[in-house]
Design a protein around this motif. Structure first.
Motif, PDB file in Angstrom:
ATOM      1  N   ILE A   1       0.837  -1.198   0.000  1.00 40.40           N
ATOM      2  CA  ILE A   1       0.000   0.000   0.000  1.00 40.40           C
ATOM      3  C   ILE A   1       0.874   1.251   0.000  1.00 40.40           C
ATOM      4  N   THR A   2       0.624   2.167  -0.922  1.00 42.76           N
ATOM      5  CA  THR A   2       1.313   3.459  -0.961  1.00 42.76           C
ATOM      6  C   THR A   2       0.275   4.567  -0.907  1.00 42.76           C
ATOM      7  N   ASP A   3       0.470   5.499   0.023  1.00 47.52           N
ATOM      8  CA  ASP A   3      -0.482   6.587   0.236  1.00 47.52           C
ATOM      9  C   ASP A   3       0.054   7.866  -0.402  1.00 47.52           C
ATOM     10  N   THR A   4      -0.601   8.333  -1.480  1.00 51.66           N
ATOM     11  CA  THR A   4      -0.137   9.541  -2.160  1.00 51.66           C
ATOM     12  C   THR A   4      -0.420  10.797  -1.349  1.00 51.66           C
ATOM     13  N   LEU A   5      -1.355  10.734  -0.407  1.00 49.71           N
ATOM     14  CA  LEU A   5      -1.591  11.895   0.466  1.00 49.71           C
ATOM     15  C   LEU A   5      -0.366  12.127   1.345  1.00 49.71           C
ATOM     16  N   LYS A   6       0.189  11.065   1.914  1.00 51.29           N
ATOM     17  CA  LYS A   6       1.411  11.190   2.711  1.00 51.29           C
ATOM     18  C   LYS A   6       2.572  11.668   1.846  1.00 51.29           C
ATOM     19  N   MET A   7       2.651  11.128   0.627  1.00 50.51           N
ATOM     20  CA  MET A   7       3.705  11.561  -0.288  1.00 50.51           C
ATOM     21  C   MET A   7       3.612  13.055  -0.554  1.00 50.51           C
ATOM     22  N   ALA A   8       2.387  13.531  -0.834  1.00 48.31           N
ATOM     23  CA  ALA A   8       2.189  14.941  -1.169  1.00 48.31           C
ATOM     24  C   ALA A   8       2.537  15.845   0.009  1.00 48.31           C
ATOM     25  N   ARG A   9       2.142  15.443   1.213  1.00 48.28           N
ATOM     26  CA  ARG A   9       2.445  16.257   2.395  1.00 48.28           C
ATOM     27  C   ARG A   9       3.942  16.315   2.657  1.00 48.28           C
ATOM     28  N   ARG A  10       4.644  15.238   2.307  1.00 40.53           N
ATOM     29  CA  ARG A  10       6.090  15.228   2.471  1.00 40.53           C
ATOM     30  C   ARG A  10       6.774  16.069   1.388  1.00 40.53           C
ATOM     31  N   MET A  11       6.249  16.021   0.168  1.00 45.52           N
ATOM     32  CA  MET A  11       6.848  16.749  -0.944  1.00 45.52           C
ATOM     33  C   MET A  11       6.523  18.238  -0.915  1.00 45.52           C
ATOM     34  N   TYR A  12       5.296  18.570  -0.432  1.00 42.45           N
ATOM     35  CA  TYR A  12       4.850  19.964  -0.435  1.00 42.45           C
ATOM     36  C   TYR A  12       4.397  20.358   0.977  1.00 42.45           C
ATOM     37  N   PRO A  13       5.310  20.433   1.916  1.00 46.77           N
ATOM     38  CA  PRO A  13       4.931  20.709   3.318  1.00 46.77           C
ATOM     39  C   PRO A  13       4.214  22.045   3.464  1.00 46.77           C
ATOM     40  N   GLY A  14       3.152  22.014   4.262  1.00 41.68           N
ATOM     41  CA  GLY A  14       2.407  23.234   4.530  1.00 41.68           C
ATOM     42  C   GLY A  14       1.442  23.645   3.442  1.00 41.68           C
ATOM     43  N   GLN A  15       1.366  22.875   2.347  1.00 41.21           N
ATOM     44  CA  GLN A  15       0.468  23.205   1.244  1.00 41.21           C
ATOM     45  C   GLN A  15      -0.683  22.204   1.191  1.00 41.21           C
ATOM     46  N   ARG A  16      -1.773  22.592   0.532  1.00 40.85           N
ATOM     47  CA  ARG A  16      -2.918  21.717   0.402  1.00 40.85           C
ATOM     48  C   ARG A  16      -2.536  20.476  -0.400  1.00 40.85           C
ATOM     49  N   ALA A  17      -3.055  19.331   0.039  1.00 38.13           N
ATOM     50  CA  ALA A  17      -2.655  18.074  -0.583  1.00 38.13           C
ATOM     51  C   ALA A  17      -3.847  17.273  -1.088  1.00 38.13           C
ATOM     52  N   SER A  18      -4.996  17.932  -1.271  1.00 33.80           N
ATOM     53  CA  SER A  18      -6.145  17.232  -1.843  1.00 33.80           C
ATOM     54  C   SER A  18      -5.852  16.891  -3.298  1.00 33.80           C
ATOM     55  N   LEU A  19      -6.652  15.978  -3.858  1.00 32.07           N
ATOM     56  CA  LEU A  19      -6.439  15.586  -5.253  1.00 32.07           C
ATOM     57  C   LEU A  19      -6.631  16.782  -6.180  1.00 32.07           C
ATOM     58  N   ASP A  20      -7.629  17.601  -5.915  1.00 24.56           N
ATOM     59  CA  ASP A  20      -7.846  18.792  -6.741  1.00 24.56           C
ATOM     60  C   ASP A  20      -6.660  19.758  -6.650  1.00 24.56           C
ATOM     61  N   ALA A  21      -6.125  19.942  -5.438  1.00 17.71           N
ATOM     62  CA  ALA A  21      -4.987  20.845  -5.261  1.00 17.71           C
ATOM     63  C   ALA A  21      -3.756  20.327  -5.996  1.00 17.71           C
ATOM     64  N   LEU A  22      -3.550  19.016  -5.962  1.00 17.19           N
ATOM     65  CA  LEU A  22      -2.407  18.427  -6.662  1.00 17.19           C
ATOM     66  C   LEU A  22      -2.572  18.546  -8.171  1.00 17.19           C
ATOM     67  N   CYS A  23      -3.801  18.389  -8.649  1.00 17.61           N
ATOM     68  CA  CYS A  23      -4.052  18.559 -10.087  1.00 17.61           C
ATOM     69  C   CYS A  23      -3.659  19.965 -10.527  1.00 17.61           C
ATOM     70  N   LYS A  24      -4.029  20.960  -9.730  1.00  9.91           N
ATOM     71  CA  LYS A  24      -3.694  22.346 -10.062  1.00  9.91           C
ATOM     72  C   LYS A  24      -2.189  22.565 -10.020  1.00  9.91           C
TER      73      LYS A  24
END
Length: 235
Positions: free
Chosen positions: A119-142
């Motif tokens: 299991i790999t969680d892309t929400l955890k990945m996003a929070r690690r890659m973009y600390p302090g920024q929104r990590a929802s799927l819509d935010a990542l798309c933008k």
């Protein structure tokens, strides 16, 4: 490497309160390529879908009336994901619901989804890659310029397809060791080819030296040019 990008839709937010899965969408990725193979299934949850959930995904109780139960599709689903790495946004949510469905089976011969998949969680990945920024799927798309214009409502297969693009964009800098070695070997080969070609050209060049008369004429021209410009010319 075989990866499955997965998403679910549910009757509510908490399986501990009896909520169930009503849709599963999964997209296959092999060696960082979306293959076109996918799994998609609507499921009768054997309970009512909460209005708050309907407002999110638009899947109504009436629509689910004739859909199969989870126990009827579990073998096909598990066969599709078996041995793969599951890529899920906010994985604890979906994994919790899948394991809840498996636990409801009597007898439960499947165990947990973690017994079959990494299991790999892309929400955890996003929070690690973009600390302090929104990590929802819509935010990542933008942020990653992934088109999600069709996402007016949540849908398991549509969200899985979007997440596949997001995941590949997030991990775009990663190159396997074998591919890196191939690239380095290819670059070294090209360097050798260029060096060899350059040496061949140099060997073929014909050097023509000036005669004594030509040298004397050149010096006379420089002397005349120095006189006219009143500057010393040494070339």
């Amino acid at each position: 490497m075989r990866q499955i990008i997965l998403d679910t839709e549910t009757t509510g937010i908490d399986p501990k309160k009896g909520h169930r899965i009503i849709e599963i969408g999964a997209v296959e990725v092999i060696d960082r390529r979306i293959t076109g193979a996918y799994y998609h299934q609507y499921i009768h949850p054997e309970r009512e879908v909460e209005q708050e959930a309907i407002d999110v995904h638009g899947i109504t109780n009436e629509f689910l009336t004739d859909k199969p139960l989870f126990k009827a599709i579990v073998s096909e689903f598990m066969d599709f994901v078996a041995g793969a790495e599951l890529i899920i946004h906010n994985a604890p949510f979906d994994v919790g619901f899948i394991n809840h469905e498996l636990n409801l089976l009597q007898p439960n011969s499947w165990g947990k989804i973690e017994d079959h998949c990494k299991i790999t969680d892309t929400l955890k990945m996003a929070r690690r890659m973009y600390p302090g920024q929104r990590a929802s799927l819509d935010a990542l798309c933008k942020r990653l310029m992934v088109d999600n214009s069709n996402r007016t409502l949540h849908g398991a297969l549509l969200d899985a397809e979007i997440l596949a693009d997001v995941y590949l964009a997030m991990t775009g800098g990663q190159v396997s060791l074998s591919l890196k070695n191939q690239h380095e070997a290819h670059s070294h080969s090209l360097t050798q080819q260029v060096a060899t070609a350059r040496a061949d050209i140099i060997d073929q060049l014909k050097v023509i030296y000036p005669s004594d008369d030509e040298l004397a004429a050149h010096q006379a021209y420089l002397a005349q040019l120095s006189k006219e410009t009143k500057t010393e010319i040494n070339w």
